[in-house]
Design a protein around this motif. Structure first.
Motif, PDB file in Angstrom:
ATOM      1  N   GLY A 185       0.953  -1.188  -0.004  1.00 43.96           N
ATOM      2  CA  GLY A 185       0.006   0.042   0.196  1.00 43.96           C
ATOM      3  C   GLY A 185       0.928   1.270   0.010  1.00 43.96           C
ATOM      4  O   GLY A 185       2.116   1.211   0.360  1.00 43.96           O
ATOM      5  N   GLY A 186       0.311   2.311  -0.541  1.00 39.82           N
ATOM      6  CA  GLY A 186       1.090   3.625  -0.507  1.00 39.82           C
ATOM      7  C   GLY A 186       1.997   4.055  -1.855  1.00 39.82           C
ATOM      8  O   GLY A 186       2.611   4.844  -1.805  1.00 39.82           O
ATOM      9  N   VAL A 187       1.907   2.936  -2.634  1.00 43.24           N
ATOM     10  CA  VAL A 187       2.683   3.100  -4.051  1.00 43.24           C
ATOM     11  C   VAL A 187       1.772   3.619  -5.177  1.00 43.24           C
ATOM     12  O   VAL A 187       0.738   3.431  -5.145  1.00 43.24           O
ATOM     13  CB  VAL A 187       3.618   1.914  -4.421  1.00 43.24           C
ATOM     14  CG1 VAL A 187       4.558   1.664  -3.191  1.00 43.24           C
ATOM     15  CG2 VAL A 187       2.718   0.849  -4.875  1.00 43.24           C
ATOM     16  N   SER A 188       2.370   4.174  -6.114  1.00 40.40           N
ATOM     17  CA  SER A 188       1.755   4.648  -7.473  1.00 40.40           C
ATOM     18  C   SER A 188       0.815   3.385  -8.342  1.00 40.40           C
ATOM     19  O   SER A 188       1.337   2.209  -8.325  1.00 40.40           O
ATOM     20  CB  SER A 188       2.663   5.183  -8.415  1.00 40.40           C
ATOM     21  OG  SER A 188       2.163   5.444  -9.437  1.00 40.40           O
ATOM     22  N   ILE A 189      -0.205   3.819  -8.323  1.00 37.66           N
ATOM     23  CA  ILE A 189      -1.047   2.805  -9.366  1.00 37.66           C
ATOM     24  C   ILE A 189      -2.101   3.731 -10.249  1.00 37.66           C
ATOM     25  O   ILE A 189      -2.303   4.557  -9.865  1.00 37.66           O
ATOM     26  CB  ILE A 189      -1.546   1.773  -8.452  1.00 37.66           C
ATOM     27  CG1 ILE A 189      -2.202   0.486  -8.921  1.00 37.66           C
ATOM     28  CG2 ILE A 189      -3.056   2.327  -7.583  1.00 37.66           C
ATOM     29  CD1 ILE A 189      -2.592  -0.831  -8.206  1.00 37.66           C
ATOM     30  N   VAL A 230      -4.615  10.458  12.567  1.00 33.75           N
ATOM     31  CA  VAL A 230      -4.998   9.452  11.426  1.00 33.75           C
ATOM     32  C   VAL A 230      -3.624   9.793  10.626  1.00 33.75           C
ATOM     33  O   VAL A 230      -2.840  10.913  10.680  1.00 33.75           O
ATOM     34  CB  VAL A 230      -5.998   9.665  10.393  1.00 33.75           C
ATOM     35  CG1 VAL A 230      -7.303   9.304  11.197  1.00 33.75           C
ATOM     36  CG2 VAL A 230      -6.096  11.409   9.950  1.00 33.75           C
ATOM     37  N   LYS A 231      -3.140   8.853   9.860  1.00 36.15           N
ATOM     38  CA  LYS A 231      -2.016   8.697   8.999  1.00 36.15           C
ATOM     39  C   LYS A 231      -2.402   8.254   7.684  1.00 36.15           C
ATOM     40  O   LYS A 231      -3.321   7.241   7.578  1.00 36.15           O
ATOM     41  CB  LYS A 231      -0.795   8.252   9.770  1.00 36.15           C
ATOM     42  CG  LYS A 231      -1.000   6.872  10.144  1.00 36.15           C
ATOM     43  CD  LYS A 231       0.089   6.309  10.879  1.00 36.15           C
ATOM     44  CE  LYS A 231      -0.392   5.127  11.646  1.00 36.15           C
ATOM     45  NZ  LYS A 231       0.786   4.699  12.598  1.00 36.15           N
ATOM     46  N   LYS A 232      -1.541   8.292   6.711  1.00 36.91           N
ATOM     47  CA  LYS A 232      -1.587   7.680   5.301  1.00 36.91           C
ATOM     48  C   LYS A 232      -0.216   7.754   4.856  1.00 36.91           C
ATOM     49  O   LYS A 232       0.534   8.485   5.231  1.00 36.91           O
ATOM     50  CB  LYS A 232      -2.646   8.502   4.484  1.00 36.91           C
ATOM     51  CG  LYS A 232      -2.208   9.941   3.842  1.00 36.91           C
ATOM     52  CD  LYS A 232      -1.727   9.399   2.433  1.00 36.91           C
ATOM     53  CE  LYS A 232      -0.969  10.748   1.847  1.00 36.91           C
ATOM     54  NZ  LYS A 232       0.213  11.219   2.366  1.00 36.91           N
ATOM     55  N   SER A 233      -0.254   6.912   3.872  1.00 34.03           N
ATOM     56  CA  SER A 233       1.158   6.538   2.905  1.00 34.03           C
ATOM     57  C   SER A 233       0.648   6.744   1.543  1.00 34.03           C
ATOM     58  O   SER A 233       0.070   6.138   1.075  1.00 34.03           O
ATOM     59  CB  SER A 233       1.792   5.240   3.289  1.00 34.03           C
ATOM     60  OG  SER A 233       3.046   5.061   2.133  1.00 34.03           O
ATOM     61  N   GLY A 234       1.024   7.886   0.894  1.00 34.78           N
ATOM     62  CA  GLY A 234       0.715   8.061  -0.538  1.00 34.78           C
ATOM     63  C   GLY A 234       1.533   8.037  -1.666  1.00 34.78           C
ATOM     64  O   GLY A 234       2.911   8.580  -1.039  1.00 34.78           O
ATOM     65  N   ARG A 235       1.180   8.067  -2.795  1.00 36.04           N
ATOM     66  CA  ARG A 235       2.110   8.124  -3.888  1.00 36.04           C
ATOM     67  C   ARG A 235       2.844   9.716  -4.042  1.00 36.04           C
ATOM     68  O   ARG A 235       3.858   9.534  -4.237  1.00 36.04           O
ATOM     69  CB  ARG A 235       1.585   8.034  -5.187  1.00 36.04           C
ATOM     70  CG  ARG A 235       1.887   7.933  -6.373  1.00 36.04           C
ATOM     71  CD  ARG A 235       1.789   9.478  -7.024  1.00 36.04           C
ATOM     72  NE  ARG A 235       2.425   9.533  -8.424  1.00 36.04           N
ATOM     73  CZ  ARG A 235       2.945  10.891  -8.717  1.00 36.04           C
ATOM     74  NH1 ARG A 235       2.487  12.140  -8.080  1.00 36.04           N
ATOM     75  NH2 ARG A 235       3.660  11.212  -9.706  1.00 36.04           N
ATOM     76  N   THR A 236       2.226  10.660  -3.807  1.00 35.64           N
ATOM     77  CA  THR A 236       2.700  11.948  -3.695  1.00 35.64           C
ATOM     78  C   THR A 236       3.453  12.407  -2.614  1.00 35.64           C
ATOM     79  O   THR A 236       4.468  12.911  -2.635  1.00 35.64           O
ATOM     80  CB  THR A 236       1.718  12.715  -4.386  1.00 35.64           C
ATOM     81  OG1 THR A 236       1.101  12.586  -5.414  1.00 35.64           O
ATOM     82  CG2 THR A 236       2.295  14.356  -4.514  1.00 35.64           C
TER      83      THR A 236
END
Lengths: 352, 96
Positions: free
Chosen positions: A116-120, A265-271
């Motif tokens: 999770g967290g990578v470009s798609i 909260v937290k997230k791991s995202g492409r950008t």
């Protein structure tokens, strides 16, 4: 603190060969110590390994010491290191001896297995974020947004999904990771010029309300706007070994929870990678722009402070205890809009 | 009798304090938000309506606007069924 950094680099210079001689260590560097998924202000010596192994399973000479000359170390699992000729050394990482490599893989790159967290993205979009893996009838699926995996209702079931997304260089057939399995159709309202009758009706009702001196006496307005709960879609990996149940920079998901007002909260995202925020509003009804004047209304949303940018859509949102609480899909300069995970699960018929 | 007198007193305090007449049986803020969301979203510039907290930490209905809209801000009620209404500038919300 440049002097401190310099001191760490000196220590690294003296110990690098020693550290690189240990099994699995593929790179060394200077970084900030990461504890429980969070970056701390403490500088440390980083040892990148292809795979994290239990200390007990390693011979004493292959173990990375907790301290080197009094400085803490951090062992980071980077997996395969790819050659990236264009990348210049950023000064924090020691110049590698043979090829120019970088040890922290960017979320915009190709990952196998992909966490999770990578470009798609669907082949016709730019790029979004792979949220996480979910299950349906024992099968594993990739969860992200409709506008990431299904091109905002435009895609056909079975369409190819690329990791990384097309904008990040994903190409067919080599980066084809999954096929679109299902999506929840987004209901759009007309553009700014659309629904003149409804708008006119609303104006009349509101004028009446003002004349009556109160909102409270107003009856329901008959503006026909379909409210969405989620922007969500599933993709079926071509091979389950090509995806990982981890989230980049976060780790494992520890179940799910219902988000409450005020939680962190937290997230791991492409950008924007790993970022944190706080749920500032719940039960949010919001009009979201989908480009080209298309607007969709969503209800029962969570609103957090700024923690995302374009390309982060589809990120899994977790609470402090790494429980999944939402699916990120929209935002403005100062806020982030998140679907409740329970709505995503029920709309797609999936679970963890 | 005493109970009824008490209820009447509560009601009159509510009215004197300028509260809505439903103060004696206040709806949940989520119900109130649900009732008024559509009307609020029909106002020029309003793009979000949610449940949050005001500057004092009290539960409030938060109305988000895509930019400054003084006329809309002026036209919005200060409170709905006893809950404060707070406006904030959110900017344009876009799918990311």
């Amino acid at each position: 603190m440049p002097h401190q950094l310099e001191a760490v680099r000196q220590v690294l210079k003296g110990s690098r060969e020693h550290l690189l001689g240990r099994a699995n260590v593929v790179a060394t560097g200077v970084g900030y110590k990461v504890t429980a998924g969070q970056k701390t202000p403490t500088l440390c010596i980083t040892c990148s390994v292809t795979e994290k192994v239990r200390v007990a399973a390693l011979a004493a000479r292959d173990r990375v010491p907790a301290l080197v000359d009094g400085l803490p170390t951090d062992v980071i699992q980077t997996g395969r290191i790819r050659i990236h000729p264009q990348l210049t050394s950023d000064g924090l990482q020691p110049a590698p001896r043979r090829a120019r490599v970088h040890i922290q893989q960017s979320p915009t790159e190709r990952f196998r297995p992909a966490p999770g967290g990578v470009s798609i993205g669907h082949r016709d979009i730019t790029a979004g974020t792979l949220g996480c893996l979910v299950k349906k009838k024992g099968k594993v699926f990739i969860l992200s947004n409709n506008h990431v995996l299904a091109n905002s209702n435009e895609a056909k079931i079975g369409d190819p999904i690329l990791q990384p997304g097309p904008h990040d260089g994903g190409r067919l057939p080599e980066d084809h990771i999954a096929n679109l399995e299902a999506f929840v159709t987004i209901s759009f309202v007309g553009g700014p010029s659309g629904c003149p009758i409804a708008r006119g009706t609303a104006r009349v009702f509101n004028a009446l309300a003002r004349a009556a001196g109160s909102y409270a006496r107003l009856g329901a307005i008959s503006e026909q706007v379909t409210e969405n709960l989620v922007d969500a879609a599933l993709a079926r990996p071509l091979d389950e070994r090509d995806v990982s149940d981890q989230i980049l920079g976060i780790g494992s998901i520890e179940g799910w929870a219902t988000a409450a007002l005020g939680i962190a909260v937290k997230k791991s995202g492409r950008t924007t990678g790993l970022s944190t925020g706080e749920i500032q509003q719940i039960d949010v009804t919001v009009n979201v722009q989908y480009g080209a004047g298309r607007i969709a209304r969503f209800t029962d949303q969570l609103l957090a402070g700024p923690m995302s940018q374009g390309g982060d859509s589809g990120s899994a949102v977790l609470d402090r205890d790494n429980r999944l609480v939402g699916l990120l899909f929209a935002g403005s300069e100062n806020s982030t809009i998140i679907n409740r995970i329970e709505n995503v699960f029920s709309a797609l018929g999936v679970g963890l | 009798m005493t109970r009824r007198a008490g209820a009447l007193l509560m009601l009159s305090i509510g009215v004197a304090a300028g509260c809505h007449e439903e103060v004696a049986v206040q709806s949940s803020i989520r119900d109130v938000k649900a009732r008024y969301a559509e009307q609020l979203l029909a106002q020029p510039g309003v793009i979000t309506v949610g449940v949050g907290r005001d500057a004092d930490g009290n539960p409030a209905i938060i109305v988000g606007m895509d930019g400054p809209h003084p006329e809309t801000a002026k036209a919005l009620p200060q409170s709905l069924e006893g809950y404060p209404v707070v406006t904030r500038i959110v900017g344009s919300v876009k799918a990311q």
